[in-house]
Structures are given as C-alpha cells and as structure tokens.
Scaffold this motif. Structure first.
Motif, PDB file in Angstrom:
ATOM      1  N   LYS A  20      27.048  36.193  38.095  1.00 31.90           N
ATOM      2  CA  LYS A  20      25.597  36.020  38.143  1.00 31.90           C
ATOM      3  C   LYS A  20      24.963  37.323  38.609  1.00 31.90           C
ATOM      4  N   ASP A  21      23.864  37.740  37.893  1.00 30.41           N
ATOM      5  CA  ASP A  21      23.174  38.960  38.300  1.00 30.41           C
ATOM      6  C   ASP A  21      22.104  38.632  39.350  1.00 30.41           C
ATOM      7  N   SER A  22      21.382  39.684  39.812  1.00 22.04           N
ATOM      8  CA  SER A  22      20.383  39.523  40.872  1.00 22.04           C
ATOM      9  C   SER A  22      18.960  39.622  40.347  1.00 22.04           C
ATOM     10  N   GLY A  23      18.777  39.449  39.044  1.00 21.76           N
ATOM     11  CA  GLY A  23      17.434  39.531  38.465  1.00 21.76           C
ATOM     12  C   GLY A  23      16.598  38.309  38.786  1.00 21.76           C
ATOM     13  N   LEU A  24      15.337  38.369  38.399  1.00 27.58           N
ATOM     14  CA  LEU A  24      14.406  37.254  38.595  1.00 27.58           C
ATOM     15  C   LEU A  24      13.835  36.854  37.237  1.00 27.58           C
ATOM     16  N   PRO A  25      14.207  35.674  36.739  1.00 28.51           N
ATOM     17  CA  PRO A  25      15.231  34.771  37.286  1.00 28.51           C
ATOM     18  C   PRO A  25      16.631  35.312  37.001  1.00 28.51           C
ATOM     19  N   PRO A  26      17.630  34.905  37.788  1.00 31.70           N
ATOM     20  CA  PRO A  26      18.990  35.407  37.569  1.00 31.70           C
ATOM     21  C   PRO A  26      19.612  34.809  36.310  1.00 31.70           C
ATOM     22  N   LEU A  27      20.484  35.567  35.700  1.00 28.67           N
ATOM     23  CA  LEU A  27      21.225  35.128  34.517  1.00 28.67           C
ATOM     24  C   LEU A  27      22.707  35.130  34.844  1.00 28.67           C
ATOM     25  N   SER A  28      23.462  34.229  34.224  1.00 28.98           N
ATOM     26  CA  SER A  28      24.894  34.118  34.526  1.00 28.98           C
ATOM     27  C   SER A  28      25.667  33.797  33.266  1.00 28.98           C
ATOM     28  N   SER A  29      26.983  33.964  33.342  1.00 30.33           N
ATOM     29  CA  SER A  29      27.897  33.601  32.262  1.00 30.33           C
ATOM     30  C   SER A  29      29.235  33.233  32.871  1.00 30.33           C
ATOM     31  N   ASN A  30      30.025  32.460  32.125  1.00 33.18           N
ATOM     32  CA  ASN A  30      31.301  31.946  32.600  1.00 33.18           C
ATOM     33  C   ASN A  30      32.435  32.454  31.728  1.00 33.18           C
ATOM     34  N   ALA A  31      33.616  32.491  32.310  1.00 29.41           N
ATOM     35  CA  ALA A  31      34.822  32.877  31.587  1.00 29.41           C
ATOM     36  C   ALA A  31      35.984  32.049  32.123  1.00 29.41           C
ATOM     37  N   THR A  32      36.930  31.815  31.258  1.00 32.14           N
ATOM     38  CA  THR A  32      38.119  31.046  31.624  1.00 32.14           C
ATOM     39  C   THR A  32      39.269  32.002  31.905  1.00 32.14           C
ATOM     40  N   VAL A  33      39.950  31.773  33.030  1.00 36.83           N
ATOM     41  CA  VAL A  33      41.112  32.584  33.401  1.00 36.83           C
ATOM     42  C   VAL A  33      42.354  31.706  33.277  1.00 36.83           C
ATOM     43  N   LYS A  34      43.261  32.123  32.422  1.00 39.47           N
ATOM     44  CA  LYS A  34      44.532  31.420  32.256  1.00 39.47           C
ATOM     45  C   LYS A  34      45.620  32.223  32.965  1.00 39.47           C
ATOM     46  N   VAL A  35      46.310  31.563  33.886  1.00 42.08           N
ATOM     47  CA  VAL A  35      47.366  32.215  34.665  1.00 42.08           C
ATOM     48  C   VAL A  35      48.708  31.764  34.098  1.00 42.08           C
ATOM     49  N   PHE A  36      49.512  32.738  33.699  1.00 39.43           N
ATOM     50  CA  PHE A  36      50.846  32.472  33.182  1.00 39.43           C
ATOM     51  C   PHE A  36      51.852  33.003  34.205  1.00 39.43           C
ATOM     52  N   VAL A  37      52.726  32.097  34.690  1.00 40.72           N
ATOM     53  CA  VAL A  37      53.749  32.482  35.656  1.00 40.72           C
ATOM     54  C   VAL A  37      54.932  33.032  34.880  1.00 40.72           C
ATOM     55  N   LEU A  38      55.323  34.259  35.193  1.00 42.52           N
ATOM     56  CA  LEU A  38      56.415  34.929  34.490  1.00 42.52           C
ATOM     57  C   LEU A  38      57.738  34.610  35.159  1.00 42.52           C
ATOM     58  N   ASP A  39      58.704  34.358  34.343  1.00 39.82           N
ATOM     59  CA  ASP A  39      60.036  33.995  34.822  1.00 39.82           C
ATOM     60  C   ASP A  39      60.771  35.226  35.336  1.00 39.82           C
ATOM     61  N   GLU A  40      61.524  35.052  36.394  1.00 36.06           N
ATOM     62  CA  GLU A  40      62.429  36.068  36.891  1.00 36.06           C
ATOM     63  C   GLU A  40      63.858  35.552  36.768  1.00 36.06           C
ATOM     64  N   ASN A  41      64.770  36.463  36.659  1.00 36.04           N
ATOM     65  CA  ASN A  41      66.165  36.085  36.439  1.00 36.04           C
ATOM     66  C   ASN A  41      66.797  35.652  37.771  1.00 36.04           C
ATOM     67  N   ASP A  42      66.488  34.419  38.164  1.00 33.85           N
ATOM     68  CA  ASP A  42      66.995  33.899  39.432  1.00 33.85           C
ATOM     69  C   ASP A  42      67.974  32.749  39.230  1.00 33.85           C
ATOM     70  N   ASN A  43      68.455  32.534  37.989  1.00 28.96           N
ATOM     71  CA  ASN A  43      69.442  31.496  37.699  1.00 28.96           C
ATOM     72  C   ASN A  43      70.587  32.116  36.903  1.00 28.96           C
ATOM     73  N   SER A  44      71.816  31.783  37.291  1.00 27.79           N
ATOM     74  CA  SER A  44      72.998  32.282  36.591  1.00 27.79           C
ATOM     75  C   SER A  44      73.359  31.323  35.453  1.00 27.79           C
ATOM     76  N   PRO A  45      74.072  31.807  34.411  1.00 24.93           N
ATOM     77  CA  PRO A  45      74.514  30.924  33.334  1.00 24.93           C
ATOM     78  C   PRO A  45      75.465  29.855  33.863  1.00 24.93           C
ATOM     79  N   VAL A  46      75.455  28.682  33.228  1.00 20.89           N
ATOM     80  CA  VAL A  46      76.332  27.562  33.578  1.00 20.89           C
ATOM     81  C   VAL A  46      77.136  27.209  32.349  1.00 20.89           C
ATOM     82  N   ILE A  47      78.465  27.231  32.457  1.00 22.12           N
ATOM     83  CA  ILE A  47      79.346  26.943  31.323  1.00 22.12           C
ATOM     84  C   ILE A  47      79.513  25.438  31.217  1.00 22.12           C
TER      85      ILE A  47
END
Length: 863
Positions: A523-550
């Motif tokens: 939101k800006d500080s004008g008179l009257p103020p104007l605003s806009s919205n945005a969507t934030v998508k969070v993707f959790v990245l995998d780390e190699n913390d599991n060993s292979p299982v035979i």
C-alpha cells in the motif's frame, strides 16, 4: 459592417468582424484623441471588469499610435498616423494589434486599417526636360518622358498626364497598375529655321477628389542632320530572374537597328534615368551588345518587379535615339527561414489536465512571399500535445492527449515550422513543459505469483525472501508499506512492513510440508492510498538426509544371500536383481547400482539403473566356483548417501543342481491375456482353412487337365526380372501378366514362340479361331496393357468367357513392338520370343490351354 462618422468629412471609421477578429478602418492624418471604437463592447467584455482584469494593448510596433481607456474600453488615436510612412506603396495598410486580459488569461486580436488620403501631389524628378530633336524627325517619333512620383496609392496615385497645346507634339499616356507613364509624340515635322526651340509644359494628375497635379518644363532643341532613328526589335522586353543570382548573371539582350550608315548607324545602348534610381542600380547594360547583366544584389522581398527604360542612340553628329522598356520580374527564392516566437507559456501542467488545456501561445513569421512564405507549424515528434492555428500566423499549444508523469515527467516539445518553398526551409524551437504528479498508480509486484524456494531444516528467523514492490508515482505517492493478508500460516512466516523481508518463524521439513502459500499486500501513502496484492508460494526444497533402503529379499545387512548359476550359462545370463528406495526426492532419490567388491570383476556386471546382475561371458575352467559380490546402492545427493548388500554366486555343473530362489529374482509381471489367446486361435484357424482350400483347388485343377496339356512338364512360377511372374518348364517359358487390381484380373500364360509379326486383335468366340479386328492403342495405354486390355475379361453366365489380346506386335527386331519398346509390356522379355518360328498350331495350343481352364489352374482365385 458598421461605420462611425467623425466630425470632419474626411475622417471615418469602419468596424468589421472577420475570422473572429475585429477590424477598424480609419483615415490617415487623423487627429490624436479621435475615437477609433469601443473595443470592450465589440469584444463583449464587461466594462466594470476591465480595470481589475488588466485590460490593455499588448506590446507591439503599433502600440504607440493608439491609447485604450481601461475604464470605458474606448480605443483612441494617440499619435499622428502617416500611412505613407507606415505602409509605403502597399495597397492595404492593416495594423495588427492585440489586447490582453488576465484572470483568466485571454488574448484578443484586432486590426486597424489605415485608409489613404490624397495629401500628396505628383512630383517630377526635375523641373525641366531637354530634348534634342532633328528637323528631319518624322511624325510619329516618340520621346520618353519621366514619370511623376506620387506618395499616395490606389486611386490617389498618378493616373494621367496633360501637355500644353502646340502644333508639333502630342502626348501618348499609357496606364499602369500603380501609375501611368507618358511619351511625347511628334505630330508635325520640325523646322529649325522657323522655330529652333519648342517649349512645352507637362502636367501630371492624380486620381484624388479633388485631384492634385504637378508640372515640369519640356525644352525641345531642333537639330539638323541625322534623319533615321534606331528601332528596337520589341517595344517591351520581359525577363525573369531569381533573387540572389550572382553578379554578372545575364538577364536579357535588347536589340535595335538604324538604317543609316557609318556613325549615324552605329548604336549605343544605355539606361534612361528615372526617378526610380534603385531599379537600375543593380543592373548594367553593354553599350555595344545591349546585354543587361546583374551587378548587385536583387531581392524579391524588396522589389518583386523592376521596369527599366533602355535607350538606343546612334553615333551621328546629331545622334538620334529610340526607347524601349525592359520589365524584369524578380522570382522569389526560398531564402528566409521561418521564425518561431513563444509569447507566453505555462511551465508546469498536472498529469490529469484535460485535453484542450492551453499551455502557451506561439507566433511564426516568414519574410518570403507566396508559397515560400506559407508556413506550416507542427510538432516534430509524437507528444500528447497539439498545435492549433488561432489566427493567421498565431498558434496555441494545448494538451492533446492523456498525460502520464510516470512515463514522461518532462516534455521537451520540439516545434517545427516549414514553409512551402522548394526545397522547403524549416526552423525548430523547443518548449519545455514539466508534468506534476498525481497518485494514479497502485504499487506493483514484479509478478502476481512469486515462488520462494526454502531448504528444509533452515534456521528460525532467517530471511527467506524479500518482496520489492514498485510504485511509478513520486514522493509520498510512491512510499510503500507491506503486510500479510489471508495468512493461514502465521506461525510459519512474518513480513517486515518497511523492507518487505519475509522471515521464517520455524524450520521446515520437506517430508512433512512440501509447499504452502499466503498473500502479501503493498500500500502506498497517497491520498487516497492505493494497494495491490500478490501471492507468495513457498516450496520446501529437499535435502539429502535419507539413505537408500534395499528391499527384500536382499535387505538383510548381516546375512549373505546365495544365488546359483549353471556352468553352461551364456553371456547375459540373469543372476539376480537388487531393488532399493530412497525417502528423498529428485536427485537425492535417484539411485545407481555398482559392484564395489571385488574390483575388476570380469564375470558379472550390474545394470547401473536397473540393478540386474548378469554374466559378462561364458564360464571357464579357470573361474572360481564361488563368487562373493558386494553391491553398492548410492543416491545422487550432495553429499551422496549409500547402502550395501552382499550376494554369493555359486557356479553349479548341471541344471538339475540349480536351485533358484525365486524370492531373489523378481518376476516380470507379464501375463498372456485371454484376448491374446483367442486372437492366436482365430489366426491359426483361418490360416489352416486357407491352406486347405488352396491345396484342394490345385488338386482339382490338376486332375481336370487334358491330354494336350499333359505333354508339358509341370510348370513352375518364378519372379520375373521385370516385375511379372514367369511360368516355366524345362523346354519352354511362359510369362504371366495380371492387373494391379487383383480382385478383377486373370493370369495369362504366353508361350515363348508367339503369333506372327503383324499386329492383330485376337478374339475368342464360339470356336478356336482368330479374327483380326483392331491395332494397338497409343503409348500411354502400354503400361496397363496386361491389366486392362489383354487380361480383363468379365465372366457371364449366359456367354462364354472372352479374352481380348491387343496388338502383340513382334518385329524382326526383337527389341521393338511396332515403333515402341516391347519389353515393358507385361514384363515379357523380347529375347524369349522366336519371331522366325511361329505357327498357327502354337496359337491353337494357347487358346485350348485357355479354354480348358488351364489358366484357372494357376490363378483363377481372384488374385
């Protein structure tokens, strides 16, 4: 038109309205204080508002001649008006003035036309004129007289001349556009002995009421001798030159002739001086050739046309002269660049200013004439402004489109003025206009949806992403604050309102939460103020913390699994297959299989991606009987994780000793469905029925063969090199033809010796006879000879089968059929025909073979 009469009959005023401009007319020499008109009333202005609105005459060259009463709005004459000094000899004398009011600012244009008065009398350049006229002069001889000058114009200029009464001379008056000229004409021969000098009076009259006049004395000296005068080839010479031609430029050549001989016939040319000395000061004439050249600078703006009088005088003792006029028209050259002047300007304009808002006033001038002085004013580039012509050379600059400070905060408006010359001349002027900001832009995110990638197991409180929205406005209108809205993950993230930094409030686990989203508002500080919205998508990245299982059956880490391989196993023999899984994703879960021990193993190999263990080669006596293998399974993470399994492969001598543990070898899950079984049974059945039918048909055909055919050995059908089939036996060869449409064709077998050389059309009717009916078709039909013409018969229940054999022509040249190659016909090689051993019996044998269904024996199955 309205008119106002003054106190004197020679002063009057006129009021005109044309092109929204008020025009007043007033006579010259009007006394100061004389009323010109009520300007406020004519402009429809309120008298009570004039003084506080600053009603006044704009500065200009003619302001000093007039005075404006700001209380009454009446325009008065302030100073003496001399039309001759203001406008010279111009036909019209309009004085352009401007009146200005403020609050709001506006400008009104009006003209005062100065009318000419007959206040000047004609004046001759000298008080007397002297002529030397021979007594042998013939009646009709003319003498040029100087023209009188009158400062007035129009009807008040010189219109006629009068000559005092006499018996020898008369006056020939020639009228002109601006003034008249006169010539002295000899009417009666002169006699020096009777009257050596003739005195005349020349009077010039203008067209005023009452008329004014001026006089000069003419003295005619009668000279005796030369009796022939020069004669010009033309009475009037006309020439055109462009202004600014170089000096020495030839204009025109005049030519006169004299019938006298000697000095009396030699002519000298010269200019005749008049009161208009300026007309000839830029030209010279060659006294011998009569060529007129330019010696100075000629300017169309000063003189558009020049009239020069030329004299041709002989060189006799008493020289005689003739006169002619040379009219030189000075053509305008586009040598003056248009001039642009900005009279008033508003430097700052709001970006929401409506179309038509006036920004400035512009005046443009060009000293050239005609098209060269016609100026077009326009914008040099595309800008949201427009130029409008308000009156003659007056223009206004106004807003012409939507302004947007965010795109352009300052306009350097380039205005070009182009005249109509060839080539045209152009001048430019730059006007700077500043655009003030209005809060008309909402903050903008780089993208409506922003993807943020966060590694799992990160630190709490770390900045995972920084949002940077932008606002195209300026100052307070562009100051942005950030906040989270519609946030279902308040415990996971937070945002800094000033900087837009998104903070992680917890550590993320990829195996539990792979993605989530929330919305951010700017939101800006004008008179009257104007605003806009945005969507934030969070993707959790995998780390190699599991060993292979035979996977089972090879999952026991402490035990060794045994597998048996026969000694006779070929290379590629399947031994076992290792399977493993990894809880991670992507490259962290991409597994590869390797034999880690023993290194350099030459007997077994494992598929890197499949995990299948197979033999590399056959067994040899030198190979060990037991082979312990250690299989390494590793992922592609950084760093990589791995697992191992041990397998012991034993080599057995006999297949009976091979005890395969199926639990160690995963079965391929392939099954033979019932549908495939049904299709296989149906295919086998149809094939069996087809073969049985074919065998039965061949047996029946062989049984019905007569004795004439039985003398031939069993035929064999082979593939012909030309694409047909050949019917062969030990002593003869038959070529077989059939149509490409196998559903309608029969097969014809041709014996090697064929009918006679000449072309025939053979028809099989009721008996075995040959009748010639037709020749071969053209070359285009030869390719379909077998399929359409030779072999195409249609069975009929009521008629016997017919076969049409077209035009088999075999010449003495075995390579030709008529004039066409024979080899393409039915694939029959010409070399297989013996053209010298043909007989009717062989033809009979062929027909009998056909009629007795020998051909169906071969291919009467619809093929």
């Amino acid at each position: 038109m309205g008119s106002i009469r003054g106190l004197f009959p020679w002063i009057f005023f006129t009021l005109q309205f044309a092109w929204n401009v008020i025009v007043y007319s007033i006579s010259e020499e009007t006394s100061p204080g004389t009323t010109v008109g009520n300007l406020a009333k004519d402009l429809d202005l309120k008298v009570q508002d004039l003084e506080h609105r600053g009603f006044q005459i704009a500065d200009g060259p003619y302001k000093r001649y007039f005075d404006l009463n700001v209380k009454t709005g009446v325009l008065h004459v302030r100073d003496r008006l001399d039309r001759d000094g203001l406008c010279g000899r111009s036909a019209k004398c309009p004085l352009e003035l401007e009146a200005i009011v403020t609050s709001p600012l506006n400008m009104y244009r009006f003209e005062i036309n100065i009318l000419d008065e007959n206040d000047n009398a004609p004046i001759f350049p000298s008080s007397h004129i002297v002529f030397n006229v021979s007594e042998l002069a013939f009646p009709g001889e003319r003498f040029s007289l100087p023209t009188a000058d009158d400062a007035d114009v129009g009807s008040n200029s010189v219109k006629s001349y009068k000559l005092s009464p006499n018996e020898h001379f008369s006056l020939d008056v020639q009228g002109g556009a601006e003034s008249a000229s006169a010539e002295l004409v000899l009417q009666k021969a002169l006699d020096r002995e009777k009257q050596p000098v003739v005195q005349l009076t020349l009077t010039a009259l203008d067209g005023g009421k009452p008329a004014r006049s001026g006089t000069t004395k003419i003295l005619v000296h009668v000279i005796d001798v030369n009796d022939n005068i020069p004669v010009f080839s033309k009475a009037l010479y006309k020439a055109q030159i462009r202004e600014n031609v170089p000096r020495g430029f030839p204009v025109i050549s005049v030519q006169a002739t004299d019938l006298d001989e000697g000095l009396n016939g030699e002519i000298l040319y010269s200019f005749v001086s008049t009161n208009k000395v300026s007309d000839i000061k830029h030209f010279s004439i060659d006294g011998v050739t009569g060529e007129i050249t330019v010696t100075g600078d000629v300017d169309h703006e000063t003189n558009a046309a020049l009239e020069i009088r030329v004299q041709a005088k002989d060189r006799g003792q008493n020289p005689r002269a003739a006169f002619s006029k040379v009219l030189i028209e000075i053509l305008d050259v586009n040598d003056n660049v248009p001039e642009i002047a900005v009279t008033s300007l508003v430097n700052v304009v709001r970006e929401d200013a409506p179309v038509g808002t006036m920004v400035g006033l512009i005046t443009v001038k060009d000293a050239d004439a005609g098209p060269n002085g016609a100026v077009e004013l326009k914008l040099a580039e595309a800008v949201p402004f427009k130029i409008e012509n308000t009156y003659k050379n007056k223009y206004s600059l106004a807003v012409g489109g939507r302004l947007d400070r965010e795109k352009t905060a300052e306009f350097n408006i380039s205005i070009s003025a182009t005249d109509g010359g060839t080539p045209p001349l152009t001048s430019t002027s730059v006007i700077t206009v500043h655009i003030s900001d209005v809060n008309d832009n909402a903050p903008r995110f780089p993208e409506p949806v922003m993807n943020v990638y966060v590694k799992e197991n990160g630190q709490v409180g770390a900045v995972i992403y920084t949002i940077a929205a932008s606002d195209l406005d300026a100052e307070e209108n562009a100051k942005i604050s950030y906040s989270l809205i519609d946030n279902n993950h308040k415990s996971a993230v937070n945002i800094n309102a000033a900087t837009g930094e998104i903070l992680a409030l917890q550590a993320f686990n990829f195996e539990e939460t792979k993605t989530f989203q929330f919305q951010v508002q700017a939101k800006d500080s004008g008179l009257p103020p104007l605003s806009s919205n945005a969507t934030v998508k969070v993707f959790v990245l995998d780390e190699n913390d599991n060993s292979p299982v035979i996977l089972p059956p090879y999952s026991e880490q402490s035990s060794v699994v045994s597998e048996n391989v026969p000694y006779s196993a070929e290379a590629g023999y399947f031994v076992a297959k290792i399977r493993a899984v990894d809880a991670d994703s992507g490259y962290n879960a991409l597994l590869s299989y390797h034999i880690s021990e023993p290194r350099g193993n030459s007997l077994f190999r494992i598929g890197t991606s499949s995990g299948e263990i197979r033999t590399k080669r056959r067994m040899s006596d030198n190979d060990l009987k037991t082979h312990p293998l250690v299989i390494l399974v590793s992922d592609h993470g950084e760093p990589a994780r791995s697992a191992t399994v041990s397998i012991e492969v034993a080599v057995v001598e006999h297949t009976g000793d091979l005890q395969t543990q199926f639990r160690h070898v995963p079965l391929k899950e392939d099954s033979f469905s019932d549908l495939n079984l049904y299709l296989l049974v149906a295919l086998v059945s149809v094939s069996a029925v087809f073969l049985l039918s074919l065998v039965s048909l061949i047996a029946v055909k062989c049984y019905r063969t007569n004795s004439n055919f039985s003398k031939y050995s069993a035929p064999v059908i082979t593939s012909h090199p030309d694409g047909t089939w050949s019917y062969s036996k030990s002593t003869q060869q038959y070529d077989v033809c059939f149509s490409s449409d196998t559903l309608k064709s029969d097969v014809v077998v041709f014996p090697a010796p064929f009918p006679p050389v000449d072309a025939e059309l053979i028809s099989i009717n009721g008996g075995d006879t040959f009748n010639r009916t037709q020749t071969l078709p053209n070359k285009e039909k030869s390719q379909s000879f077998c399929s359409d013409s030779v072999l195409n018969y249609k069975p009929d229940s009521n008629k016997r089968k017919n076969m049409l054999i077209q035009n088999f022509m075999v010449s003495t040249n075995p390579k030709k059929v008529g004039t066409r190659p024979f080899s393409p016909l039915c694939g029959i090689s010409p070399s297989s025909y013996n053209t010298q051993q043909t007989s009717r019996d062989q033809g009979d044998q062929f027909l009998k073979f056909r009629n007795r269904n020998a051909l169906p024996f071969l291919f009467n199955t619809g093929l």
